[in-house]
Motif scaffolding. Structure first.
Motif, mmCIF file in Angstrom:
data_model
loop_
_atom_site.group_PDB
_atom_site.id
_atom_site.type_symbol
_atom_site.label_atom_id
_atom_site.label_comp_id
_atom_site.label_asym_id
_atom_site.label_seq_id
_atom_site.Cartn_x
_atom_site.Cartn_y
_atom_site.Cartn_z
ATOM 1 N N ASN A 85 -7.622 0.188 -0.277
ATOM 2 C CA ASN A 85 -8.272 1.015 0.742
ATOM 3 C C ASN A 85 -7.255 1.672 1.669
ATOM 4 O O ASN A 85 -7.362 2.852 1.998
ATOM 5 C CB ASN A 85 -9.226 0.140 1.561
ATOM 6 C CG ASN A 85 -10.546 0.828 1.804
ATOM 7 O OD1 ASN A 85 -10.902 1.771 1.107
ATOM 8 N ND2 ASN A 85 -11.263 0.364 2.803
ATOM 9 N N SER A 137 0.823 -1.210 0.000
ATOM 10 C CA SER A 137 0.000 0.000 0.000
ATOM 11 C C SER A 137 0.859 1.263 0.000
ATOM 12 O O SER A 137 0.456 2.283 -0.536
ATOM 13 C CB SER A 137 -0.963 -0.006 1.191
ATOM 14 O OG SER A 137 -0.245 -0.191 2.386
ATOM 15 N N ASN A 149 -8.346 -4.477 0.460
ATOM 16 C CA ASN A 149 -7.642 -3.971 1.643
ATOM 17 C C ASN A 149 -6.448 -3.111 1.279
ATOM 18 O O ASN A 149 -6.271 -2.018 1.813
ATOM 19 C CB ASN A 149 -7.195 -5.136 2.540
ATOM 20 C CG ASN A 149 -8.396 -5.780 3.219
ATOM 21 O OD1 ASN A 149 -9.468 -5.185 3.274
ATOM 22 N ND2 ASN A 149 -8.217 -6.985 3.717
#
Length: 328
Positions: free
Chosen positions: A121, A88, A118
């Motif tokens: 996000n 991420s 996930n």
């Protein structure tokens, strides 16, 4: 990293260059970034994002890419991620870099890929835009189809077997649609159709007269094979509460309708995987629903829904929709 930033400034000339494609290799030697613009499209603050592995093997590992575009397709940014940097933090770096360089900043960033929910996000959690899980990523879907058709197959590490794997896990098919809240049941609905030409340049339907609705783009590669005299199938919902239903729908990331001919139901799809039971179909409606599904298949999944008071009134909300294609 500042070296990263100054390196990319030339991708964003103040005037959109007519030379649509600009290629460059970013400062880290193992990633490549490609940025293209479409000077004919107006930039939009609604962005669409994907981060996923592609059907290509690079140095023994799957190719991972971040794709970012906007809802009008005014720009396309593709950045390959080394397989040891699929996280991420890296994804956020790519997104923030794109935002820094953009003339029109995003207010919303939509993403459809549930398998990456996930990571995406988390990456978007500190970005200054609303993260929207949604299957309304129409421009992105069209771009992914183009890449699957004409980009990946030309790459040396292409694996056709990886490309044909179905995108949707079969467990999704046993979902039971949720019943619509009582306040939102449409009193009457009808299967209807409109000429595709009405959605093209010069047609009667454009962003200014669809109420709170949205229009899936039908230009470019996606629409060019469709016959000029084609009709788009749709559903008109007639209700005294047209305004309320339309504004509720506008908040749900409405992405499509499908008829389940076996279960005799009309189902509305929203967000990444929500399904609402709109109606049960009788024998006559089931025949109309079969024609509706057939018409969708002829136009790559394109269809519409119109919410209105009655036959004569303008829609409170009109959506031109397209189901996410399988396997992208």
């Amino acid at each position: 990293s500042s070296s990263h930033h100054h390196h990319h400034h030339h991708h964003h000339p103040n005037k959109r260059s007519a030379a649509a494609a600009l290629f460059s290799t970013s400062s880290s030697s193992d990633t490549e970034r490609v940025f293209t613009t479409d000077p004919t499209a107006e930039a939009s603050p609604e962005w669409e994002l994907d981060c996923y592995s592609r059907p290509v093997i690079v140095q023994g590992k799957k190719l991972w890419e971040v794709l970012i575009t906007d809802s009008t397709g005014s720009f396309r940014l593709c950045e390959a991620l080394p397989s040891n940097k699929v996280n991420s933090r890296e994804l956020r770096r790519v997104i923030e870099d794109a935002i820094d360089n953009a003339e029109v900043k995003p207010s919303i960033i939509r993403f459809f890929r549930g398998a990456m929910f996930n990571m995406i996000n988390i990456a978007l959690s500190e970005v200054d835009a609303i993260a929207r899980p949604s299957r309304c990523t129409f421009a992105l879907s069209q771009w992914l189809e183009e890449r699957n058709r004409s980009t990946y197959p030309t790459m040396s590490g292409y694996r056709a077997t990886m490309a044909s794997a179905p995108a949707r896990a079969s467990f999704l098919d046993v979902r039971t649609p949720i019943k619509l809240p009582d306040a939102l049941r449409g009193e009457k609905y009808a299967f209807v159709s409109l000429p595709l030409a009405e959605f093209r340049d010069g047609g009667a339907i454009d962003r200014d007269n669809v109420g709170v609705g949205r229009l899936c783009p039908v230009g470019g590669e996606f629409g060019k094979e469709f016959p000029a005299d084609a009709f788009v199938q749709g559903i008109a919902i007639f209700t005294a509460r047209a305004e309320a239903l339309a504004s509720w729908l506008a908040g749900t990331e409405l992405s499509g309708f499908h008829a389940d001919l076996r279960k005799r139901t009309l189902v509305m799809e929203t967000d990444i995987e929500n399904e609402y039971l709109m109606a049960k179909l009788n024998d006559l409606q089931r025949e109309e629903a079969a024609a509706f599904e057939e018409g969708k298949d002829c136009l790559g999944g394109l269809h519409f829904v119109s919410v209105q008071l009655d036959d004569d009134s303008d829609p409170a909300g009109f959506w031109l929709l397209r189901e996410i294609p399988e396997g992208i």
